[in-house]
Design a protein around this motif. Structure first.
Motif, mmCIF file in Angstrom:
data_model
loop_
_atom_site.group_PDB
_atom_site.id
_atom_site.type_symbol
_atom_site.label_atom_id
_atom_site.label_comp_id
_atom_site.label_asym_id
_atom_site.label_seq_id
_atom_site.Cartn_x
_atom_site.Cartn_y
_atom_site.Cartn_z
ATOM 1 N N LYS A 1 53.746 43.500 31.965
ATOM 2 C CA LYS A 1 53.749 44.804 31.290
ATOM 3 C C LYS A 1 53.325 44.685 29.840
ATOM 4 O O LYS A 1 53.658 43.728 29.183
ATOM 5 N N GLY B 1 42.284 44.315 30.300
ATOM 6 C CA GLY B 1 42.235 45.194 31.474
ATOM 7 C C GLY B 1 43.144 44.749 32.587
ATOM 8 O O GLY B 1 43.175 45.314 33.658
ATOM 9 N N ARG C 1 46.496 44.707 32.726
ATOM 10 C CA ARG C 1 47.699 45.501 33.007
ATOM 11 C C ARG C 1 47.424 46.650 33.971
ATOM 12 O O ARG C 1 48.182 46.873 34.908
ATOM 13 N N LEU C 2 46.333 47.355 33.686
ATOM 14 C CA LEU C 2 46.024 48.508 34.545
ATOM 15 C C LEU C 2 45.813 48.041 35.980
ATOM 16 O O LEU C 2 46.345 48.616 36.922
ATOM 17 N N ALA D 1 49.067 47.156 37.582
ATOM 18 C CA ALA D 1 49.865 48.353 37.834
ATOM 19 C C ALA D 1 49.395 49.051 39.106
ATOM 20 O O ALA D 1 50.193 49.427 39.964
ATOM 21 N N VAL D 2 48.073 49.189 39.219
ATOM 22 C CA VAL D 2 47.519 49.832 40.414
ATOM 23 C C VAL D 2 47.878 49.020 41.654
ATOM 24 O O VAL D 2 48.344 49.555 42.660
#
Lengths: 250, 499, 322
Positions: A250, B12, B14-15, B18-19
């Motif tokens: 995170k 890039g 993290r995104l 997350a997805v």
């Protein structure tokens, strides 16, 4: 596995080295004792034919006890370690996220089971006062405790999930209480609503935890209920693992 | 530093993660939901009770598998009642076994509004409760709580000098429920014939002595009721007739008629005879007819010096040991009869060869008295022939295994004789537990042989016996001593370990 | 992997919303080194350590410990490090030995081995007398030693200590420093601190951090020398002003000098040596030869503190070591 066992031991030790463990046990003893004595008074002298376990366990009291104690047991799981900082030393040790999650869950569940164990004694008291050994069907009793364990595992998993989201024990307790009450209210709703042909009625009936406890306490093991609790537990543990893991990206 | 390793934390990242996590979580959820769906479709229930309380008989399974119509089962019960747990548990098994069954459980104390809806829908009385309603198409069938239990007198306690206690020993819901489902779903309506032409009660009348309510009670059991006159033209009773009701005949029955009834009974027919005081002075022919079945209807009126409200009625609180009255005995219910006649078992020595099984159902209290001298239409006690100061029988039931070969369709012949017919009239049927008594008698008479194969499920009844002192000790133990000592232990540990 | 340095950090960045905690730092720690992370509070020391301990992710860059990537192979990395987080969190309800055994088991040591190792580290850290005590009832110094023992218990290749002496009294500080020094003989150690003498005393090399950047990285000696701040000698001499100014000119050992009048006939002379040499015997010899009077002769021991203040003040100007 060794790591998980060491962690579970530590979790259990934590309960008995702090006041909270004793408070939870005393609270359960008191509440269940209250329900037990109340039922004894009500049923005294009146012939009964429903199984003892149904009369004494599948009551509203059980749910009050579960809904109150589940958050008390689980709130520590992650939140306490986060707030004291030991979470950092735990997570920088070479342990897997799954190991930590399973150990936390296992610790809470083991404590939950320990809390309920002394109450087996109540059944023997009943047996003594009915003067009839056949009153207590050991298999039905086993079924009841199996059911309580299953229900407990779902509630413990929900509590661990709530605890993993925050560093405040209070917030964790409130959140897991809300989750637990939500599930319980759904089953209240299904009791008021008829399990009619409509899909929602059927789903509500399927998830009705009160209904499940009734079955368990009558000595019925239904695969649907077992699957429901196992998958529910798995789901919340999965979410917990994802939350624990999220620290690393995170 | 040319051979620099790839960056640990590319941009890039993290995104993407997350997805990925979201997708994985939803996939996981979908798998779990699917598992639950599969489990719901293929349920497996294991009964851990030693009595196999929740294992259904093969006959029930067959009925459930062959269901083609939707059957709607409505349970109108107070879930606090002990019997509810059995009813509810059993019907849930039914529903789990057939997708044609919908189950609706309404606790009238928790959901009074829904209870009113249901009562309206099925034309039930305002206080009707504790019953199960089976409905398919236009057919409905009610099963009431009074029908559901099998009772046994607790012989051991009686021998020990205890009170005469009747214990609930079994739950026969399965036989009743399966029969109900079969009758509503296949619209099989057992036929009941109501004999007319001998001064019987009027089945249509709403007068106080009319039998309209009794006929409704029959209809509730999903039977069709036909009036029947056995004139000279009719050879015999209709072949599909299962039960003949003779309610209050006060003129003699023709020999011809009695012969036809006799052969009906021999073929496994069922008979309900309600005698009354009006036929006291005349011989209806039934008296003699019933002797062959081991039942004596005497020309005397029964009175009870203690159990009465006005002198002419008898409040029956003593019951024999028979399925018809066991549940009344268990609940300490009463049946009110008006000037009943003595109906008892004939002495063993006068029993015919191949004797039927006869049980006396209703008794007066110990203050019973028979009156057999009739003057000006009133009966008087006659010390020479009448008896008093003892329990006098007022109703009896007889059962005889049918003749082999002849009765294969119907099974055993059954007869219930009651010394009074006004008790099922429109007025008296509502008093005391008369309606339950009528229902139980009709049920027993209509019991179908095939469902007798479905045995009742044993119920283990137990009673907690604690003295107030013991209760107080337990209260202290559970509310103070145990939690207190755990808390004390906790405080000690905490005090010793605190930093 | 044996030949790879213990820590390789390249262009490591950690951004929080609205704040950059670590701003593209690059450094290497070789095997066997004892390196100090020096910087004021909030300089990014703890964040860097947490990233290296695989507890936090970075925003960008590369970090490798013992040749393993902290993001891709966190298990390998964690197995090789002993990390004592800032403020040294312990399970305060456990007894010392119990806690260490628990930690040893957690770090994958077998039953027998964890027993043996716990005995060893208890001795090493001077905890043998208190091994039955509950950690929550121990003094801060002992707790710190328990944290250290925990970091050592699985014989890690790299020990990372985040502010190990914070909040201790001087006596305890001395004991902990001695322990670290002892450990440094056998293990690679990374210490973060904002207390300068600590680094000076225990570390062979120092990384100075401020506001997420590395200002200097070198051995302590080199740093001092590069800044030419070490070994300055102050003498107060009574002598003719001209002679006093001229006498230093031909001496190769002296790089700079400065003469300022004090009271009366006394002058205050500041001399900076060229190679960190001790100028005091030389000064004394000159005074004696010229038959001047000398009333004070001190060698100022410029410490890292000066360097640090010097560096953080003029951050962004020409920085040594970079």
């Amino acid at each position: 596995m060794n790591v998980i066992l060491a962690l579970i031991r530590r979790e259990l030790g934590g309960y008995f080295k702090s006041l909270i463990g004793y408070v939870v046990i005393a609270a359960v003893l008191f509440l269940f004792g209250f329900s037990f004595v109340d039922m004894l008074g009500k049923l005294n002298g009146i012939p009964q034919d429903a199984p003892v376990t149904e009369q004494f366990y599948a009551t509203v009291y059980f749910w009050v006890i579960l809904l109150i104690t589940a958050p008390m047991i689980t709130m520590r799981a992650f939140a306490l370690e986060k707030s004291t900082g030991t979470y950092e030393s735990l997570m920088t040790a070479p342990v897997g996220d799954w190991q930590v999650v399973l150990a936390k869950f296992g610790g809470t569940l083991a404590f939950f089971a320990l809390v309920w164990l002394p109450l087996l004694g109540c059944l023997f008291i009943i047996r003594h006062f009915t003067g009839d050994p056949a009153t207590l069907d050991p298999r039905v009793t086993a079924g009841t405790f199996f059911g309580i364990l299953l229900i407990g595992s779902l509630y413990m998993a929900m509590g661990c999930f709530a605890s993993s989201l925050t560093r405040s024990q209070i917030i964790a307790a409130i959140f897991s209480f809300l989750l637990g009450v939500g599930l319980f209210v759904l089953s209240l709703r299904s009791a008021a609503l008829s399990p009619s042909e409509s899909g929602w009625g059927a789903v509500l009936d399927y998830t009705s935890v009160m209904r499940h406890l009734f079955d368990f306490s009558r000595g019925i093991i239904d695969t649907r209920q077992v699957v429901f609790y196992l998958t529910g537990t798995a789901f919340f543990l999965y979410l917990t693992q994802r939350v624990v893991e999220s620290r690393r990206w995170k | 530093m040319d051979d620099l390793p790839p960056p640990s934390f590319p941009s890039g990242r993290r995104l993407g993660i997350a997805v990925h996590v979201l997708v994985a979580a939803s996939l996981f959820l979908a798998i779990l939901v699917m598992l639950n769906y599969l489990a719901a479709r293929h349920p497996l229930r294991k009964d851990l009770t030693s009595g196999d309380r929740f294992v259904l008989s093969p006959l029930t399974l067959q009925v459930l598998q062959n269901l083609t119509n939707q059957v709607r089962i409505t349970v109108l019960y107070d879930s606090e009642i002990g019997l509810f747990s059995h009813v509810d548990a059993m019907l849930r098994i039914y529903r789990s076994l057939s997708s044609k069954i919908t189950l609706d459980v309404v606790d009238y104390s928790l959901a009074p509004g829904r209870a009113i809806q249901i009562r309206d829908r099925y034309n039930l009385g305002r206080d009707d409760k504790d019953l199960v309603i089976f409905e398919a198409g236009k057919e409905t069938r009610f099963v009431r709580s009074s029908e559901l239990s099998v009772y046994d007198a607790d012989v051991n306690r009686m021998l020990q000098g205890g009170s005469r206690e009747v214990r609930r020993s079994a739950f026969k819901g399965e036989a009743l429920f399966t029969a109900a489902i079969l009758t509503v779903s296949e619209a099989i309506r057992p036929r009941v014939c109501y004999l007319q032409g001998h001064g019987e009660h009027d089945p249509q009348s709403s007068d106080q002595n009319g039998y309209r309510k009794f006929i409704e009670l029959l209809a509730e059991r999903n039977v069709s009721v036909d009036p029947l006159t056995l004139g000279a033209t009719r050879e015999s009773l209709p072949p599909d007739c299962e039960l003949l009701v003779i309610a209050g005949a006060n003129s003699p029955l023709e020999a011809n008629t009695l012969r036809k009834i006799g052969s009906f009974l021999d073929q496994g027919g069922r008979l309900l005879v309600l005698m009354n005081v009006e036929s006291l002075a005349i011989a209806t022919g039934l008296e003699e007819f019933l002797i062959r079945w081991g039942i004596a209807v005497r020309p005397s009126v029964v009175a009870d010096g203690q159990q009465t409200t006005g002198g002419s009625d008898v409040l029956v609180g003593e019951f024999g040991a028979h399925p018809v009255v066991n549940s009344l005995a268990h609940g300490h219910h009463k049946v009110q009869l008006l000037l009943p006649r003595t109906v008892g078992k004939i002495p063993e020595k006068f029993m015919p060869a191949d004797p039927p099984k006869v049980e006396q159902l209703l008794f007066t209290s110990n203050a019973g008295q028979t009156k057999s001298r009739i003057r000006d239409g009133t009966a008087y006690y006659d010390s020479r022939i009448d008896i008093q100061g003892q329990m006098i029988p007022i109703a009896a039931a007889a059962e005889k295994g049918g003749l082999a070969g002849v009765t294969a369709n119907r099974g055993a012949s059954r007869i219930v004789v009651v010394g009074d017919s006004f008790c099922f009239g429109n007025q008296l049927i509502e008093s005391a537990s008369n309606r339950d008594f009528a229902g139980l008698a009709v049920n027993w008479l209509l019991d179908r042989q095939q469902f007798l194969a479905i045995g009742p499920k044993p119920i283990h009844e137990y009673t907690l016996r604690l003295t107030p002192t013991q209760l107080t000790i337990l209260r202290w133990l559970f509310l103070m001593v145990l939690p207190g000592s755990v808390l004390l232990l906790g405080i000690i540990v905490w005090l010793r370990r605190r930093a | 992997m044996i030949d790879s340095p213990m820590i390789e950090v390249h262009d490591l960045t950690k951004r929080y919303p609205g704040r950059t905690a670590v701003d593209g730092i690059t450094f290497t720690v070789g095997r066997g080194e004892v390196v100090g992370f020096l910087g004021p509070n909030g300089a990014g020391k703890s964040t860097t350590m947490r990233i290296l301990a695989c507890f936090l992710p970075a925003t960008g860059g590369t970090a490798r410990v013992a040749g393993f990537d902290v993001y891709r192979e966190p298990d390998e990395v964690r197995r090789r490090i002993g990390y004592m987080p800032e403020s040294n969190p312990l399970h305060l309800d456990m007894r010392v030995r119990e806690y260490l055994k628990f930690r040893a088991r957690l770090k994958g040591l077998g039953w027998q081995r964890s027993r043996d190792r716990v005995d060893i580290v208890l001795q090493q850290c001077g905890l043998t007398e208190v091994h039955r005590r509950i950690t929550g009832q121990l003094s801060k110094g002992y707790r710190q030693r328990v944290g250290l023992a925990d970091a050592l218990v699985h014989e890690p290749d790299l020990i990372m200590l985040d502010e190990p002496t914070i909040g201790l009294d001087p006596h305890q500080i001395r004991a902990v420093r001695a322990l670290i020094k002892e450990l440094g003989k056998t293990t690679t150690i990374l210490i973060s601190t904002h207390i300068l003498p600590e680094v000076e005393m225990t570390c062979s090399r120092v990384l100075i951090l401020n506001q997420g950047r590395i200002l200097a990285a070198d051995t302590t000696e080199n740093l001092k020398r590069k800044l030419s701040l070490d070994g300055q000698v102050i003498a107060e001499i009574a002598a003719p002003h001209e002679a006093l100014r001229e006498c230093w000119r031909d001496l190769p050992e002296i790089e700079r000098w400065d003469v300022a009048p004090a009271d009366g006939e006394w002058f205050r002379v500041a001399l900076t040596p060229r190679n960190g040499a001790d100028l005091r015997p030389l000064v004394f010899a000159i005074v004696r030869d010229n038959e001047w009077s000398l009333r004070e002769l001190t060698r100022s021991r410029h410490s890292l503190e000066d360097i640090f203040i010097h560096l953080t003040r003029q951050q962004g100007k020409d920085l040594p070591g970079q």
